[in-house]
Design an enzyme around this catalytic site. Structure first.
Site, PDB file in Angstrom:
ATOM      1  N   HIS A 144      -7.971  -5.372   2.976  1.00 38.02           N
ATOM      2  CA  HIS A 144      -7.428  -4.801   1.734  1.00 38.02           C
ATOM      3  C   HIS A 144      -6.871  -3.397   1.969  1.00 38.02           C
ATOM      4  O   HIS A 144      -6.769  -2.604   1.035  1.00 38.02           O
ATOM      5  CB  HIS A 144      -8.493  -4.757   0.635  1.00 38.02           C
ATOM      6  CG  HIS A 144      -9.165  -6.075   0.381  1.00 38.02           C
ATOM      7  ND1 HIS A 144      -8.634  -7.040  -0.428  1.00 38.02           N
ATOM      8  CD2 HIS A 144     -10.319  -6.592   0.882  1.00 38.02           C
ATOM      9  CE1 HIS A 144      -9.435  -8.091  -0.444  1.00 38.02           C
ATOM     10  NE2 HIS A 144     -10.466  -7.856   0.347  1.00 38.02           N
ATOM     11  N   SER A 265      16.343  11.473   9.397  1.00 38.19           N
ATOM     12  CA  SER A 265      16.761  11.670   8.017  1.00 38.19           C
ATOM     13  C   SER A 265      17.985  12.558   7.993  1.00 38.19           C
ATOM     14  O   SER A 265      18.117  13.478   8.810  1.00 38.19           O
ATOM     15  CB  SER A 265      15.624  12.315   7.203  1.00 38.19           C
ATOM     16  OG  SER A 265      16.091  12.786   5.956  1.00 38.19           O
TER      17      SER A 265
END
Length: 435
Positions: A144, A265
């Site tokens: 999870h 970026s």
């Protein structure tokens, strides 16, 4: 297919010139068989081969003819007649268009599968190499998305290797299933052509005769082929997502290779983004998207319709080209993956020993505590540590209920990391046949 995500080896399988070359070979091999059966003159079959085998087919001319005829196979046969001459009247005798189209498609799919199998072999080799490199590199296992118990990074890669080994076996089976040939005439009854022609063409093209066809080869074969590609794509994305999660700044246990001069970026010079893994997720979605039309193509009217044709003209090249590119990219990603064992250890230690809670729970039950009580004792000491309040081992040693069953030494022994890794060799032996 767009150049950005296309490798030339796979693209060449789907080029018009390749397709027309295969069409010619099917027709010429059929002519050979017809000649042997005495249906057409042997000299005609020899002429067809002699004039056509080294021909470069004029794609623009075929397109021009098709604009008038509205039929691609007739356009090709008309152009072939311009090359072969009068003996072209013996081409395509007793055959229907799907005999050529379907047999050609299966040749192309088989060739595509050969390339994809080679791609999988490279992925498997990369995974094995890196798995053994990090066989005993401890890291936290997560369920999870939450810290669970220790594993090794090598095991993560071994999981992937086993998955892609299954993928390879499925693709080999799909390649075998798709490798059939139909030269059976208008509705598959061989009324106008002897079944021995089909047997001859199948052998010559590296295929086997379709046991029973209508006017087309049954599309359940193709559905299984593209479903197999879809499952492989899902495995690609599963591994890519694992890399993406491990590269998150807060985790940083592994990272895509970042080359000199690479930019992460346009606005933030510090960025190092998992662009390859993210790209693989997108490509995998496209491959899986073709599974549904492949399944829908199974359902054709009576002996045939062409509702499958337009879909296959797009999905066959697109799915194989895209998966080919994705597998090669994945192999490179794994080969050059940056792995940070120190960060793995840092994350392992982050919860102050909580990853050993199950060992303590089991030890308490083995010493006489009920499972309900043991769970309660362990959990109430774990929750403060979860909140950053104290050390798990110390809290257990100070819990009177725990101390009724376990000594300090017994508690300490349950925090041995090596305990969790004692069967790694067994798992590697199962996956790789060696440890």
């Amino acid at each position: 297919m767009i150049p950005r995500y296309t490798r030339p080896e796979m693209a060449s399988i789907w080029e018009p010139q390749t397709r027309f070359k295969i069409w010619f070979e099917i027709e010429a091999h059929a002519a050979d068989a017809l000649a042997e059966l005495g249906v057409i003159p042997k000299e005609a079959a020899r002429t067809i081969w002699a004039k056509g085998k080294d021909a470069t087919f004029d794609v623009a001319r075929i397109d021009e003819i098709e604009r008038e005829t509205k039929h691609d196979v007739i356009a090709f046969l008309t152009h072939l007649a311009e090359i072969v001459g009068p003996e072209a009247r013996f081409v395509h005798q007793g055959m229907t268009s799907s005999d050529v189209l379907d047999t050609c498609l299966n040749v192309q799919l088989k060739r595509a599968a050969d390339l994809l199998i080679a791609d999988l072999d490279r992925v498997l080799a990369a995974l094995k190499m890196r798995a053994f490199e990090h066989k005993m590199t401890p890291t936290i296992g997560r369920s999870h998305g939450i810290h669970a118990e220790p594993v090794t990074f090598g095991l993560k890669l071994a999981y992937a290797h086993a998955e892609f080994a299954r993928a390879r076996a499925r693709l080999v089976a799909a390649r075998d299933e798709i490798s059939t040939c139909a030269i059976s005439g208008s509705v598959g009854t061989f009324a106008q052509i002897d079944p021995r022609v089909e047997e001859h063409v199948a052998k010559a093209m590296g295929l086997r005769p379709e046991p029973v066809s209508t006017q087309v080869i049954p599309r359940d074969r193709h559905a299984m082929y593209f479903a197999t590609l879809g499952v492989i794509a899902a495995s690609v994305e599963r591994l890519a997502v694992e890399v993406r999660h491990l590269q998150r700044t807060e985790v940083l246990e592994a990272e895509e290779f970042f080359s000199e001069g690479q930019k992460g970026s346009s606005s933030m010079p510090h960025k190092r983004n998992p662009v390859l893994s993210e790209n693989l997720s997108g490509l995998a979605r496209m491959v899986r998207a073709y599974v549904t039309p492949a399944l829908e193509n199974v359902v054709l009217w009576h002996e045939r319709d062409i509702s499958h044709s337009s879909a296959e003209r797009m999905m066959a090249p697109d799915a194989t080209v895209t998966l080919d590119f994705a597998l090669v990219r994945l192999a490179g990603l794994i080969e050059k993956l940056l792995v940070y064992p120190q960060n793995m250890q840092k994350n392992l230690d982050r919860l102050g020993g909580l990853v050993h809670s199950q060992r303590v729970l089991i030890a308490l039950t083995q010493k006489g505590a009920s499972r309900e009580d043991a769970y309660k004792f362990v959990q109430r000491n774990a929750m403060p540590v979860w909140r950053g309040e104290g050390d798990f081992q110390t809290l257990l040693k100070n819990d009177p209920d725990v101390k009724k069953y376990l000594t300090d030494a017994e508690i300490e022994e349950k925090f041995d990391l090596g305990y969790h890794l004692k069967h790694v060799d067994t798992i590697f032996q199962r996956v790789f046949g060696e440890a």
